[in-house]
Design a protein around this motif. Structure first.
Motif, mmCIF file in Angstrom:
data_model
loop_
_atom_site.group_PDB
_atom_site.id
_atom_site.type_symbol
_atom_site.label_atom_id
_atom_site.label_comp_id
_atom_site.label_asym_id
_atom_site.label_seq_id
_atom_site.Cartn_x
_atom_site.Cartn_y
_atom_site.Cartn_z
ATOM 1 N N UNK A 277 0.802 -1.216 0.000
ATOM 2 C CA UNK A 277 0.000 0.000 0.000
ATOM 3 C C UNK A 277 0.832 1.263 0.000
ATOM 4 N N UNK A 278 2.152 1.126 -0.016
ATOM 5 C CA UNK A 278 3.056 2.280 -0.026
ATOM 6 C C UNK A 278 3.476 2.549 -1.470
ATOM 7 N N UNK A 279 3.263 3.741 -1.926
ATOM 8 C CA UNK A 279 3.523 4.098 -3.321
ATOM 9 C C UNK A 279 4.994 3.913 -3.694
ATOM 10 N N UNK A 280 5.233 3.336 -4.863
ATOM 11 C CA UNK A 280 6.585 3.200 -5.404
ATOM 12 C C UNK A 280 7.293 1.914 -5.075
ATOM 13 N N UNK A 281 6.702 1.084 -4.232
ATOM 14 C CA UNK A 281 7.373 -0.140 -3.790
ATOM 15 C C UNK A 281 7.563 -1.137 -4.931
ATOM 16 N N UNK A 282 6.541 -1.321 -5.749
ATOM 17 C CA UNK A 282 6.649 -2.276 -6.860
ATOM 18 C C UNK A 282 7.697 -1.816 -7.872
ATOM 19 N N UNK A 283 7.737 -0.513 -8.138
ATOM 20 C CA UNK A 283 8.735 0.020 -9.064
ATOM 21 C C UNK A 283 10.146 -0.195 -8.548
ATOM 22 N N UNK A 284 10.330 0.018 -7.245
ATOM 23 C CA UNK A 284 11.639 -0.217 -6.647
ATOM 24 C C UNK A 284 12.000 -1.694 -6.733
ATOM 25 N N UNK A 285 11.040 -2.557 -6.420
ATOM 26 C CA UNK A 285 11.286 -4.001 -6.489
ATOM 27 C C UNK A 285 11.677 -4.443 -7.894
ATOM 28 N N UNK A 286 10.993 -3.876 -8.904
ATOM 29 C CA UNK A 286 11.305 -4.209 -10.298
ATOM 30 C C UNK A 286 12.716 -3.764 -10.655
ATOM 31 N N UNK A 287 13.123 -2.603 -10.139
ATOM 32 C CA UNK A 287 14.481 -2.111 -10.402
ATOM 33 C C UNK A 287 15.531 -3.051 -9.820
ATOM 34 N N UNK A 288 15.293 -3.525 -8.621
ATOM 35 C CA UNK A 288 16.217 -4.467 -7.982
ATOM 36 C C UNK A 288 16.322 -5.743 -8.814
ATOM 37 N N UNK A 289 15.185 -6.251 -9.257
ATOM 38 C CA UNK A 289 15.184 -7.480 -10.056
ATOM 39 C C UNK A 289 15.964 -7.276 -11.357
ATOM 40 N N UNK A 290 15.702 -6.174 -12.049
ATOM 41 C CA UNK A 290 16.374 -5.909 -13.339
ATOM 42 C C UNK A 290 17.876 -5.716 -13.168
ATOM 43 N N UNK A 291 18.278 -4.974 -12.136
ATOM 44 C CA UNK A 291 19.707 -4.709 -11.940
ATOM 45 C C UNK A 291 20.488 -5.955 -11.553
ATOM 46 N N UNK A 292 19.770 -7.014 -11.236
ATOM 47 C CA UNK A 292 20.414 -8.290 -10.932
ATOM 48 C C UNK A 292 20.180 -9.318 -12.035
ATOM 49 N N UNK A 293 19.706 -8.830 -13.191
ATOM 50 C CA UNK A 293 19.578 -9.713 -14.349
ATOM 51 C C UNK A 293 18.223 -10.357 -14.529
ATOM 52 N N UNK A 294 17.247 -10.026 -13.672
ATOM 53 C CA UNK A 294 15.919 -10.624 -13.778
ATOM 54 C C UNK A 294 15.097 -10.028 -14.911
ATOM 55 N N UNK A 295 14.159 -10.814 -15.432
ATOM 56 C CA UNK A 295 13.298 -10.388 -16.541
ATOM 57 C C UNK A 295 11.913 -10.037 -16.008
ATOM 58 N N UNK A 296 11.655 -8.743 -15.807
ATOM 59 C CA UNK A 296 10.372 -8.283 -15.272
ATOM 60 C C UNK A 296 9.370 -8.126 -16.414
ATOM 61 N N UNK A 297 8.223 -8.787 -16.284
ATOM 62 C CA UNK A 297 7.199 -8.719 -17.332
ATOM 63 C C UNK A 297 5.949 -7.994 -16.872
ATOM 64 N N UNK A 298 5.857 -7.710 -15.552
ATOM 65 C CA UNK A 298 4.661 -7.049 -15.050
ATOM 66 C C UNK A 298 4.956 -6.334 -13.732
ATOM 67 N N UNK A 299 4.443 -5.098 -13.604
ATOM 68 C CA UNK A 299 4.531 -4.323 -12.360
ATOM 69 C C UNK A 299 3.124 -3.835 -12.037
ATOM 70 N N UNK A 300 2.624 -4.177 -10.861
ATOM 71 C CA UNK A 300 1.234 -3.843 -10.562
ATOM 72 C C UNK A 300 1.016 -3.817 -9.053
ATOM 73 N N UNK A 301 -0.199 -3.451 -8.657
ATOM 74 C CA UNK A 301 -0.599 -3.528 -7.253
ATOM 75 C C UNK A 301 -1.211 -4.898 -6.977
ATOM 76 N N UNK A 302 -1.016 -5.388 -5.788
ATOM 77 C CA UNK A 302 -1.638 -6.651 -5.394
ATOM 78 C C UNK A 302 -3.121 -6.431 -5.120
ATOM 79 N N UNK A 303 -3.883 -7.513 -5.083
ATOM 80 C CA UNK A 303 -5.330 -7.415 -4.879
ATOM 81 C C UNK A 303 -5.693 -6.949 -3.475
ATOM 82 N N UNK A 304 -4.767 -7.125 -2.519
ATOM 83 C CA UNK A 304 -5.012 -6.667 -1.150
ATOM 84 C C UNK A 304 -3.672 -6.439 -0.461
ATOM 85 N N UNK A 305 -3.721 -5.949 0.766
ATOM 86 C CA UNK A 305 -2.511 -5.653 1.534
ATOM 87 C C UNK A 305 -1.945 -6.946 2.136
ATOM 88 N N UNK A 306 -0.639 -7.099 2.000
ATOM 89 C CA UNK A 306 0.067 -8.251 2.584
ATOM 90 C C UNK A 306 0.966 -7.758 3.717
#
Length: 365
Positions: A277-306
């Protein structure tokens, strides 16, 4: 009539002399045998003594090593072809209030024969920790150390977390030395010091001026990698207030080297969801994945809070799974067969779904 008697006498005398000689020879052989046995026993005792001294020496060295390298015993091994670590220099490891003197991030890519060294100015003022506004690396190391029993490890962990926020890459390991040892390490790191040999490593391992979570074998591997590198393939960048906040510039540093990572080699598709629920978290997570060689195909909000982060994967033992689990500190890892596929839409569209919960988001925001 005397001759036979005389002849008989001489015969008996020769026979007695022969008996005495045989007896003397037997005694001599017995003495020689006993001397040989004593010599053999002496050699055996000497060898056993030497072995015992070596064993006891190794025992006490190992005992001291375990004291200085306690965190290396239970840690995972470095990836032999692609790995990173932070290099800390402090004034005095045994001080009650150790001060950070130097900070570097090192990434070694043996596949493409590249080494990246990023030097962070310790007096650089950035808002790298929401708890301490306008805090420098030097201040952050000291402040977090004051709040924990293990001042060095807590300082290392806090700095490494900030490096993750800045670079989008979390250092796998760390090496911390005090100024008494920094000269040798600096020469090895920046110049590939060929004189930095096995004896130096053993000496370092038995020195109280170092703390690390790197094993002896891995430290030897790092020493070899740094000595074998080609100078033109080493990029050393001193970051400043502008570059440390330039996300595009920092991301570009990992564009090529990240292709050699084990995550990149697996080529698994990854969806990143913001479950905090905190803005920008998914984008940051995607950046971490990409900078370590991961292939990100989707960035989105989850259906509920975890509350806690979740990882849903095809293979729990894959390198991608291990990387995401360790980097985002995730305990909840499930295979697709263990969850409902309609729980999150992305589960069906990608090999791996990373759901970042409040637990991790609060660490970096």
């Amino acid at each position: 009539m005397l001759m036979p008697y005389s002849s008989g006498f001489r015969y008996k005398s020769t026979k007695a002399k022969s008996t005495r000689l045989d007896k003397f020879g037997a005694q001599k052989k017995t003495a020689l045998k006993k001397k040989t046995q004593n010599f053999t026993q002496l050699i055996t005792l000497t060898v056993l003594s030497i072995v015992s001294i070596i064993f006891l020496s190794l025992y006490f060295v190992n005992k001291n090593i375990n004291k200085n390298f306690a965190y290396a015993e239970n840690s995972s091994n470095l990836n032999s072809d692609f790995y990173s670590f932070t290099y800390f220099t402090i004034d005095d490891k045994n001080s009650d209030t150790p001060e950070l003197k130097k900070l570097s991030f090192v990434l070694i890519d043996k596949i493409s024969n590249k080494t990246l060294i990023l030097d962070f100015p310790i007096n650089l003022t950035t808002n790298i920790d929401s708890r301490f506004v306008d805090t420098t690396f030097e201040q952050l190391f000291k402040l977090t150390g004051l709040k924990n029993d293990d001042k060095l490890l807590s300082g290392v962990e806090s700095i490494n977390l900030q490096i993750l926020k800045i670079l989008g890459v979390y250092p796998e390991k760390f090496i911390l030395v005090d100024q008494s040892m920094s000269k040798d390490f600096d020469e090895l790191l920046y110049d590939g010091n060929k004189n930095f040999v096995l004896s130096n490593i053993i000496g370092i391992y038995n020195n109280s001026g170092i703390k690390t979570d790197i094993s002896l074998l891995d430290l030897l591997s790092i020493q070899s990698d740094l000595n074998d590198r080609v100078s033109q393939d080493t990029k050393n960048i001193i970051l400043n207030e502008t570059t440390v906040n330039d996300e595009n510039f920092l991301n570009s540093l990992f564009d090529i080297v990240s292709l050699s990572s084990l995550v990149a080699q697996e080529k698994k598709t990854i969806s990143v969801l913001n479950g905090s629920g905190i803005s920008g978290v998914a984008g940051f997570g995607a950046r971490v994945v990409r900078n370590n060689g991961g292939r990100v195909v989707s960035i989105d909000n989850a259906s509920h809070i975890y509350e806690n982060s979740v990882l849903i994967v095809e293979d729990k033992n894959s390198e991608t799974t291990n990387f995401l689990k360790n980097t985002f500190n995730i305990n909840n890892v499930y295979e697709k067969s263990e969850v409902s596929l309609d729980q999150e839409d992305s589960i069906q569209r990608s090999d791996t779904t990373l759901i970042i919960g409040i637990d991790f988001a609060e660490l970096v925001y």
